[in-house]
Write an enzyme that holds these catalytic residues in place. Structure first.
Site, PDB file in Angstrom:
ATOM      1  N   ASP A  31       0.863  -1.178   0.000  1.00  0.00           N
ATOM      2  CA  ASP A  31       0.000   0.000   0.000  1.00  0.00           C
ATOM      3  C   ASP A  31       0.901   1.230   0.000  1.00  0.00           C
ATOM      4  O   ASP A  31       1.903   1.256   0.729  1.00  0.00           O
ATOM      5  CB  ASP A  31      -0.908   0.003   1.237  1.00  0.00           C
ATOM      6  CG  ASP A  31      -2.112   0.917   1.101  1.00  0.00           C
ATOM      7  OD1 ASP A  31      -1.915   2.129   0.866  1.00  0.00           O
ATOM      8  OD2 ASP A  31      -3.246   0.431   1.234  1.00  0.00           O
ATOM      9  N   TYR A 139     -14.544   6.715 -12.869  1.00  0.00           N
ATOM     10  CA  TYR A 139     -14.230   5.607 -11.963  1.00  0.00           C
ATOM     11  C   TYR A 139     -14.723   4.289 -12.543  1.00  0.00           C
ATOM     12  O   TYR A 139     -13.977   3.308 -12.622  1.00  0.00           O
ATOM     13  CB  TYR A 139     -14.863   5.888 -10.599  1.00  0.00           C
ATOM     14  CG  TYR A 139     -14.859   4.714  -9.648  1.00  0.00           C
ATOM     15  CD1 TYR A 139     -13.662   4.127  -9.249  1.00  0.00           C
ATOM     16  CD2 TYR A 139     -16.056   4.211  -9.137  1.00  0.00           C
ATOM     17  CE1 TYR A 139     -13.660   3.052  -8.368  1.00  0.00           C
ATOM     18  CE2 TYR A 139     -16.060   3.150  -8.257  1.00  0.00           C
ATOM     19  CZ  TYR A 139     -14.867   2.572  -7.872  1.00  0.00           C
ATOM     20  OH  TYR A 139     -14.876   1.519  -7.002  1.00  0.00           O
ATOM     21  N   ARG A 282     -24.228  15.323  -8.176  1.00  0.00           N
ATOM     22  CA  ARG A 282     -22.832  15.166  -8.576  1.00  0.00           C
ATOM     23  C   ARG A 282     -22.787  14.532  -9.962  1.00  0.00           C
ATOM     24  O   ARG A 282     -23.545  13.585 -10.244  1.00  0.00           O
ATOM     25  CB  ARG A 282     -22.070  14.281  -7.595  1.00  0.00           C
ATOM     26  CG  ARG A 282     -21.920  14.873  -6.215  1.00  0.00           C
ATOM     27  CD  ARG A 282     -21.145  13.955  -5.296  1.00  0.00           C
ATOM     28  NE  ARG A 282     -21.794  12.654  -5.132  1.00  0.00           N
ATOM     29  CZ  ARG A 282     -21.432  11.748  -4.230  1.00  0.00           C
ATOM     30  NH1 ARG A 282     -20.440  12.002  -3.408  1.00  0.00           N
ATOM     31  NH2 ARG A 282     -22.067  10.606  -4.148  1.00  0.00           N
TER      32      ARG A 282
END
Length: 324
Positions: A31, A139, A282
């Site tokens: 990570d 996305y 949005r």
């Protein structure tokens, strides 16, 4: 098995890494901590701070990995519309680097953290794995591109993979030793932790984006799944992988809850009243998303054990009030 878990410091990755460790697997977490910190990295695992773009530094033939569980990536749909370059780089370009490193190291099993955002505005409900894919945000575009790349790589026969398409993951995972794993996104964009922040007085008001959607109360409707249920599905999927196959499963409860219904559940669980304001929609937010998970039920033997929104919120609240 020796497992490489990318994004293993995050909410879902840390939960799955801990379950895998507890099941007796040897776990290595990668990570870069760009959106997390290391507080939720479980003990007893190896941790490397590294971008997935550079995964070949860890994922080598000599390292002896048996499988990869790939969680690393950006997740905010709204952000993806404002900064598509971040999402194409972190979600797609990095995943291609991972696939190439797996091929070079001859690692033959992959579980990929995909998303319901690949479906876009649904033409049918509940959504199934054969529903049309037509993302309405960057996305979803980036995740669908990775799904397609995985399918291509599995055709060589050297890789077997499963893509798990999440709906809205929430709640907190209570570990056997008393530790809890919950949402700690930075920035936070998910409704339940934002509402819990409002309940705690950490924000003046909660904004709901859009009140004119074609839904019963005008707010978005989403399928919520408990983090523990979601995490269990990953280990079941890992065990079921076959070489040369790319399987896709929806992970949801098959029930849609509107934003206002979630707010009401938060108020009931916390006993707190807080101000809610309506904000403009949005870009890239579909009106309604909820899933059929019948395929995961029949092929993986997986079924949600905590489908009720009040239980999901209650577990999130237990984490949130002590860890935020």
């Amino acid at each position: 098995m020796k497992l490489l878990v990318t994004g293993g410091a995050g909410y879902v990755g840390a939960t799955v890494a801990r379950m895998a460790r507890d099941a007796g697997h040897q776990v290595v977490i990668v990570d870069d901590l760009s959106r997390n910190d290391d507080r939720q990295v479980p003990s007893g695992v190896v941790f490397a701070r590294l971008r997935v773009h550079d995964i070949a530094d860890v994922l080598t033939a000599e390292a002896g990995f048996d499988a990869v569980l790939h969680f690393a990536g950006l997740i905010a749909a709204g952000e993806s519309m404002a900064h598509p370059e971040w999402h194409w780089d972190n979600n797609t370009r990095a995943s291609l680097a991972l696939l190439d490193a797996m091929r070079a190291a001859e690692v033959g099993k992959l579980v990929f953290s995909s998303t319901a955002a690949v479906y876009g505005e649904p033409t049918e409900l509940p959504l199934t794995e054969t529903s049309p894919t037509n993302p309405v945000n960057t996305y979803g575009d980036t995740k669908l591109a990775v799904d397609r790349a995985i399918a291509s790589y599995t055709r060589t026969g050297a890789l077997g993979a499963t893509s798990l398409r999440y709906f809205n993951v929430a709640g907190a995972h209570a570990c056997d030793d008393g530790i809890m794993i919950g949402e700690r996104h930075d920035p936070e964009t998910h409704l339940i932790p934002l509402a819990l922040d409002a309940a705690l007085g950490h924000r003046d008001k909660l904004s709901l984006f859009g009140d004119d959607y074609p839904t019963a109360d005008g707010t978005c409707v989403r399928d919520y799944i408990h983090i523990t249920d979601l995490a269990r599905a990953h280990l079941l999927a890992l065990d079921a992988i076959e070489p040369g196959e790319h399987n896709i499963y929806n992970l949801g409860n098959g029930i849609g809850f509107s934003n206002l219904q979630v707010v009401q559940a938060v108020r009931e669980v916390t006993g707190a009243q807080f101000d809610v304001e309506n904000a403009p929609r949005r870009p890239g937010d579909p009106a309604t998303l909820y899933a059929s998970s019948d395929l995961a039920h029949s092929e993986l033997g997986w079924k949600p054990e905590k489908p009720d929104i009040a239980d999901i919120v209650a577990d999130a609240w237990a984490f949130h009030r002590t860890h935020r």
